[in-house]
Each structure stands twice: as C-alpha cells, then as structure tokens.
Write an enzyme that holds these catalytic residues in place. Structure first.
Site, PDB file in Angstrom:
ATOM      1  N   ARG A   1       0.612  -1.390  -0.249  1.00 40.98           N
ATOM      2  CA  ARG A   1       0.007   0.373   0.216  1.00 40.98           C
ATOM      3  C   ARG A   1       1.063   0.858  -0.105  1.00 40.98           C
ATOM      4  NH1 ARG A   1      -4.548   0.968  -0.972  1.00 40.98           N
ATOM      5  NH2 ARG A   1      -5.639  -1.166  -0.032  1.00 40.98           N
TER       6      ARG A   1
ATOM      7  N   GLN B   1      -9.018  -6.404  -8.658  1.00 39.35           N
ATOM      8  CA  GLN B   1      -8.864  -5.371  -9.325  1.00 39.35           C
ATOM      9  C   GLN B   1      -7.338  -5.379  -9.376  1.00 39.35           C
ATOM     10  OE1 GLN B   1     -11.165  -1.972  -7.626  1.00 39.35           O
ATOM     11  NE2 GLN B   1      -9.405  -1.387  -6.268  1.00 39.35           N
TER      12      GLN B   1
ATOM     13  N   ARG C   1       1.014  -7.305  -9.624  1.00 41.70           N
ATOM     14  CA  ARG C   1       1.747  -6.013  -8.175  1.00 41.70           C
ATOM     15  C   ARG C   1       1.189  -7.007  -6.857  1.00 41.70           C
ATOM     16  NH1 ARG C   1      -3.523  -2.424  -5.794  1.00 41.70           N
ATOM     17  NH2 ARG C   1      -4.829  -4.627  -5.532  1.00 41.70           N
TER      18      ARG C   1
ATOM     19  N   HIS D   1       0.312   3.398 -10.375  1.00 44.13           N
ATOM     20  CA  HIS D   1      -1.314   3.819  -9.304  1.00 44.13           C
ATOM     21  C   HIS D   1       0.081   4.811  -8.643  1.00 44.13           C
ATOM     22  CE1 HIS D   1      -3.806   3.837  -6.078  1.00 44.13           C
ATOM     23  NE2 HIS D   1      -4.204   2.752  -6.724  1.00 44.13           N
TER      24      HIS D   1
ATOM     25  N   ASP E   1     -12.699   9.903  -6.925  1.00 42.24           N
ATOM     26  CA  ASP E   1     -12.174   8.424  -8.130  1.00 42.24           C
ATOM     27  C   ASP E   1     -12.635   8.630  -9.450  1.00 42.24           C
ATOM     28  OD1 ASP E   1     -12.100   4.901  -7.639  1.00 42.24           O
ATOM     29  OD2 ASP E   1     -11.479   6.342  -8.770  1.00 42.24           O
TER      30      ASP E   1
ATOM     31  N   GLU F   1      -2.581   9.172 -11.926  1.00 49.94           N
ATOM     32  CA  GLU F   1      -2.014   7.013 -11.991  1.00 49.94           C
ATOM     33  C   GLU F   1      -1.954   6.645 -13.903  1.00 49.94           C
ATOM     34  OE1 GLU F   1      -4.340   4.561 -10.079  1.00 49.94           O
ATOM     35  OE2 GLU F   1      -4.858   5.916  -8.496  1.00 49.94           O
TER      36      GLU F   1
HETATM   37  O1  LIG Z   1      -6.983  -0.765  -3.234  1.00 49.52           O
HETATM   38  P1  LIG Z   1      -6.632  -0.947  -4.250  1.00 49.52           P
HETATM   39  O2  LIG Z   1      -6.740  -2.430  -5.043  1.00 49.52           O
HETATM   40  O3  LIG Z   1      -5.047  -1.185  -4.547  1.00 49.52           O
HETATM   41  O4  LIG Z   1      -7.622   0.279  -5.092  1.00 49.52           O
HETATM   42  C1  LIG Z   1      -7.571   1.520  -4.582  1.00 49.52           C
HETATM   43  C2  LIG Z   1      -7.930   2.433  -5.867  1.00 49.52           C
HETATM   44  O5  LIG Z   1      -7.060   2.268  -6.907  1.00 49.52           O
HETATM   45  C3  LIG Z   1      -7.749   3.732  -7.967  1.00 49.52           C
HETATM   46  O6  LIG Z   1      -6.959   3.346  -8.842  1.00 49.52           O
HETATM   47  C4  LIG Z   1      -8.853   3.125  -8.128  1.00 49.52           C
HETATM   48  O7  LIG Z   1      -9.875   4.106  -9.583  1.00 49.52           O
HETATM   49  C5  LIG Z   1      -9.434   2.803  -6.603  1.00 49.52           C
HETATM   50  O8  LIG Z   1     -11.210   2.583  -7.352  1.00 49.52           O
HETATM   51  C6  LIG Z   1      -9.244   2.339  -5.910  1.00 49.52           C
HETATM   52  O9  LIG Z   1      -9.731   1.518  -4.540  1.00 49.52           O
END
Ligand SMILES: O=P(O)(O)OC[C@H]1O[C@@H](O)[C@H](O)[C@@H](O)[C@@H]1O
EC number: 5.1.3.15
Length: 283
Positions: free
Chosen positions: A62, A80, A85, A151, A197, A256
């Site tokens: 994170r 997601q 990653r 990101h 977002d 991003e």
């Molecule tokens: O918690 P994650 O999977 O790293 O994603 C974090 C965020 O990443 C962003 O790029 C998305 O637009 C969001 O919708 C998402 O919540």
C-alpha cells in the site's frame, strides 16, 4: 552489466536500492516490481507509504507505485488491478542508477488470464527525476487484451493544501464514485475535499502535483499512456482499509498514468508495447 545487489526489507522481502550521483535515490521491491521510495537530491521523500503496508504476496504493498497489470481497476475479469502487483519479479539487469525486473505469469495465473506474456519494468533514478517504463511482449499466439497503470501515491504535507493541476480547464472525466458517469472539471485543478476517484480519458501528458504547504511541485509526464486516474479515498474508505494508517489519507494523492477507459489495448501475437512515466521534482 553487474546485477544490482538486493537488501532485505520488511517481511524478508528483497529490494533494490538505486542511487544517483546527485544524491537522489529510489527503492524497488522484487514483489510487484514495486517502487516504495523516491528521494530528491536533498534526500526528501516524495512518495507516500502506508505505515500499515503489507510487503509480502499475495497482498499488494500500500503506497509507492503499484503496477496495475494486465488490468486496471475492475475494467476486466480479473481481481482489482490485476495480478502483477501481487507477484514476484526477477532482476534481469541493472546498475547503481537503474534496474530492469522481469515477470511471466504462472500456470495458475494463466487460468485466469489465458495469455503468455513477458513483462519488463525498468526503473531509473536521475537528478530529481524517476523514470519508469513498462514493456510487455505478447509471447502467445492470440491477441492479448490489457489495461494498465502506474498507480503512484504522491506524498503531500496535507491534502487540504495540495492539488493536482491538469493544465487544461474544463476536462471531462468518468466519476468512479458515480458508476463512471461523466462529469466535468470547472477549472484545470483538482482539489481533494472528499472521496475523489476519476478517470480522465485522453488526459494531458503532463500533470502537476502541487504541495502548497511544502512549496513543492512534481511533474508527472506520461508517454504511451493516454489516460490518467486521480484518486483519494478520503476518511471513511481509507480508515476502513486494514493496510492504511489512521487518517493517512491526508498525506497523499494518487495520479496514475494509465491505459484505462481508452483501452483495452489488443496486443498482437509477437508484438511489444511500452508505456513510460517520468516523475520530476520542479521545485
Ligand atoms: O485498494 P486497491 O485495490 O489498491 O485500489 C485502490 C484504488 O485504486 C484506484 O486506481 C481506483 O480508481 C480506485 O477505485 C481504487 O479504490
């Protein structure tokens, strides 16, 4: 070229430390080819890291710069942001100032994403500059669809005194908090005052991250990446994340560079594609 040495980070995870003769530095974990630190010539940290980040697979780290591949967000059938990653990379080559990391999907991952590809991530530190390139080669016999993003979590002193400047007024964006409904920016800047977002489709190739309190501006330049996603989860969402320190949403904003809504890119068999972000400290 000698392979750069790795040092041990949290949870026994190996990372490469890159240093520039100017004094700038960066750190890249083999897990996710994840940049977790970029420091200026003066040694000031420019990226945000959660103080509750988990460094070991299968969790993505994170903060820093997660690599979203072969899928951005929920724009496809995978979990997601895809699985790069959450995966281990190998060092291909490097020097003191740069490293290239390599990844190919496992048989298990190919069950979810039935393609053979070779992903190379190159990270290079320069004087107050970090350059990152993603190169993917389709090693399979079928066209390979993908979306992707760097990101990047930029550290800010306080989100109330920071903003992102897209350089152009009145841009439209897809609002992820409203089912990707189209919305329009009134000026050229995004001030984060609640969960934000947004996917800017066909975004300008240079976006500035301004920390008014620190008097710091970072330019984000993208090449080959048509879109830009801007994100801050704000208090409720952030404080609900197990791997985000309490109220740490106040100390970052995400810009991003991506192939998001402009994608997916259909990469022909045997062909390669690359995208690059260049982060530079302007002041
Ligand atoms: O918690 P994650 O999977 O790293 O994603 C974090 C965020 O990443 C962003 O790029 C998305 O637009 C969001 O919708 C998402 O919540």
């Amino acid at each position: 070229m000698a392979s750069p040495k790795t040092v041990e980070g949290p949870e026994g995870q190996q990372k490469v430390v890159l240093t520039s003769s100017s004094g700038a530095s960066a750190e890249v974990f083999l897990h996710g080819a994840h940049v977790t630190s970029w420091k200026s010539n003066k040694g000031e940290e420019l990226l945000f890291m959660s103080n509750k980040a988990i460094y070991a697979p299968p969790k993505a780290i994170r903060g820093g710069i997660p690599i979203c591949f072969p899928q951005f967000g929920v724009l496809g059938p995978l979990g997601q942001h895809g699985f790069a990653r959450n995966s281990m990379f190998e060092i291909v080559e490097g020097s003191g100032e740069s490293v290239t990391l390599s990844f190919r999907p496992s048989a298990e991952q190919q069950k979810q994403f039935p393609h053979q590809f070779h992903l190379l991530i190159t990270v290079q530190i320069g004087s107050d500059r970090l350059t990152q390139t993603l190169q993917v080669q389709n090693e399979g016999s079928e066209p390979m669809p993908f979306t992707t993003a760097f990101h990047t979590y930029f550290l800010v002193s306080d989100v109330d005194n920071a903003h992102a400047d897209l350089g152009t007024s009145g841009l439209t964006y897809q609002d992820n908090t409203k089912g990707r409904a189209e919305s329009k920016l009134s000026g050229s800047s995004v001030k984060f005052q609640q969960e934000f977002d947004a996917i800017f489709v066909g975004a300008p190739d240079t976006i500035k991250v301004v920390d008014e309190k620190a008097g710091r501006t970072i330019s984000v330049r993208k090449e080959g990446l048509p879109d830009a996603v801007l994100w801050n989860p704000w208090a409720d969402k952030a404080n609900g994340m197990a791997d985000m320190g309490h109220d740490q949403y106040r100390n970052f904003l995400c810009v991003e560079p991506a192939v998001a809504a402009s994608g997916p890119i259909q990469l022909e068999s045997g062909k390669s594609w690359s995208g690059t972000q260049i982060l530079s400290l302007d002041s």
